[in-house]
Design a protein around this motif. Sequence first.
Motif, PDB file in Angstrom:
ATOM      1  N   ASN A 102      -7.060  10.338  -3.723  1.00 37.00           N
ATOM      2  CA  ASN A 102      -7.629   9.987  -5.027  1.00 37.00           C
ATOM      3  C   ASN A 102      -6.670   9.160  -5.866  1.00 37.00           C
ATOM      4  O   ASN A 102      -7.082   8.460  -6.781  1.00 37.00           O
ATOM      5  N   TYR A 103      -5.385   9.255  -5.572  1.00 42.13           N
ATOM      6  CA  TYR A 103      -4.365   8.637  -6.418  1.00 42.13           C
ATOM      7  C   TYR A 103      -3.731   7.385  -5.802  1.00 42.13           C
ATOM      8  O   TYR A 103      -3.123   6.592  -6.506  1.00 42.13           O
ATOM      9  N   SER A 104      -3.894   7.175  -4.518  1.00 46.28           N
ATOM     10  CA  SER A 104      -3.146   6.126  -3.814  1.00 46.28           C
ATOM     11  C   SER A 104      -3.379   4.727  -4.382  1.00 46.28           C
ATOM     12  O   SER A 104      -2.488   3.875  -4.309  1.00 46.28           O
ATOM     13  N   HIS A 105      -4.531   4.472  -4.964  1.00 44.45           N
ATOM     14  CA  HIS A 105      -4.783   3.142  -5.548  1.00 44.45           C
ATOM     15  C   HIS A 105      -3.963   2.913  -6.827  1.00 44.45           C
ATOM     16  O   HIS A 105      -3.880   1.792  -7.314  1.00 44.45           O
ATOM     17  N   ASN A 106      -3.319   3.960  -7.336  1.00 46.23           N
ATOM     18  CA  ASN A 106      -2.497   3.847  -8.545  1.00 46.23           C
ATOM     19  C   ASN A 106      -1.006   3.688  -8.267  1.00 46.23           C
ATOM     20  O   ASN A 106      -0.214   3.650  -9.202  1.00 46.23           O
ATOM     21  N   PHE A 107      -0.610   3.608  -7.008  1.00 37.88           N
ATOM     22  CA  PHE A 107       0.815   3.500  -6.694  1.00 37.88           C
ATOM     23  C   PHE A 107       1.369   2.182  -7.232  1.00 37.88           C
ATOM     24  O   PHE A 107       0.876   1.103  -6.890  1.00 37.88           O
ATOM     25  N   THR A 108       2.400   2.285  -8.070  1.00 41.40           N
ATOM     26  CA  THR A 108       3.030   1.081  -8.614  1.00 41.40           C
ATOM     27  C   THR A 108       4.528   1.050  -8.351  1.00 41.40           C
ATOM     28  O   THR A 108       5.130  -0.009  -8.444  1.00 41.40           O
ATOM     29  N   ARG A 109       5.114   2.176  -8.022  1.00 39.82           N
ATOM     30  CA  ARG A 109       6.556   2.230  -7.746  1.00 39.82           C
ATOM     31  C   ARG A 109       6.812   1.902  -6.283  1.00 39.82           C
ATOM     32  O   ARG A 109       5.983   2.176  -5.420  1.00 39.82           O
ATOM     33  N   THR A 110       8.005   1.350  -6.031  1.00 43.31           N
ATOM     34  CA  THR A 110       8.409   1.108  -4.652  1.00 43.31           C
ATOM     35  C   THR A 110       9.644   1.945  -4.337  1.00 43.31           C
ATOM     36  O   THR A 110      10.385   2.334  -5.237  1.00 43.31           O
ATOM     37  N   TYR A 111       9.839   2.211  -3.052  1.00 43.06           N
ATOM     38  CA  TYR A 111      10.859   3.155  -2.606  1.00 43.06           C
ATOM     39  C   TYR A 111      11.636   2.614  -1.411  1.00 43.06           C
ATOM     40  O   TYR A 111      11.132   1.786  -0.650  1.00 43.06           O
ATOM     41  N   ASP A 112      12.840   3.150  -1.262  1.00 39.60           N
ATOM     42  CA  ASP A 112      13.667   2.839  -0.103  1.00 39.60           C
ATOM     43  C   ASP A 112      13.274   3.699   1.100  1.00 39.60           C
ATOM     44  O   ASP A 112      13.390   3.266   2.246  1.00 39.60           O
ATOM     45  N   LEU A 113      12.809   4.915   0.819  1.00 42.41           N
ATOM     46  CA  LEU A 113      12.457   5.857   1.874  1.00 42.41           C
ATOM     47  C   LEU A 113      11.235   6.652   1.434  1.00 42.41           C
ATOM     48  O   LEU A 113      11.210   7.197   0.328  1.00 42.41           O
ATOM     49  N   VAL A 114      10.221   6.685   2.299  1.00 40.93           N
ATOM     50  CA  VAL A 114       8.992   7.437   2.026  1.00 40.93           C
ATOM     51  C   VAL A 114       8.756   8.369   3.209  1.00 40.93           C
ATOM     52  O   VAL A 114       8.897   7.975   4.367  1.00 40.93           O
ATOM     53  N   PHE A 115       8.422   9.609   2.888  1.00 41.54           N
ATOM     54  CA  PHE A 115       8.136  10.611   3.915  1.00 41.54           C
ATOM     55  C   PHE A 115       6.802  11.250   3.594  1.00 41.54           C
ATOM     56  O   PHE A 115       6.534  11.601   2.442  1.00 41.54           O
TER      57      PHE A 115
END
Length: 182
Positions: A102-115
């Motif tokens: 439900n929230y994935s379309h709101n992702f605005t931050r970027t990351y070095d590592l995602v798990f």
Amino acid sequence: MKIIAGKFGGRIINVPKKLPIRPTTSICRHALFNILNNLISFDNIKVFDIFSGSGFFGYECASRGAKQIDFLEKNYDCVKFIKSTSLKLEINHTVYFKNFFNYSHNFTRTYDLVFADPPYLFEKNKYENIINCIISNCLKNNNSIFILEHYKKNTFAQNNHLFDERSYGDSKFSFFKKKSGI
């Protein structure tokens, strides 16, 4: 459960039995962080722990020097536990009490590592949705890494972003990177 290494290494965190989680075993965490130690430097990175459960992936990263840990979890009891533990450890964190889909379309931050450690019983298209969303929206650059923990019989070998897969017992870690030109 015990934090493996870093400034919190050896610290025991008592995870309530009532949490509806399937924690990554200590053997799998050891193996995963041995691999990651050869791929990245944890100093000052930003980490996103999705389907966080107890939050252990984020705590391990913070213990090794990550500067910001963001957690995404839809279970209220897990969110309370993550907030409480993160405050006790005094780590720089944000906890999103949200459902990924439900929230994935709101992702605005970027990351070095995602798990991400979603339920093992997900259908393949849900896993692919997670992979595509993270690669498209959350990885900072071509050196950023996304790790998906899933049941060992699933494979994502056809995905052009996959660069490694490792199995431990019933668990498998699939490693992805954003690749320019794809």
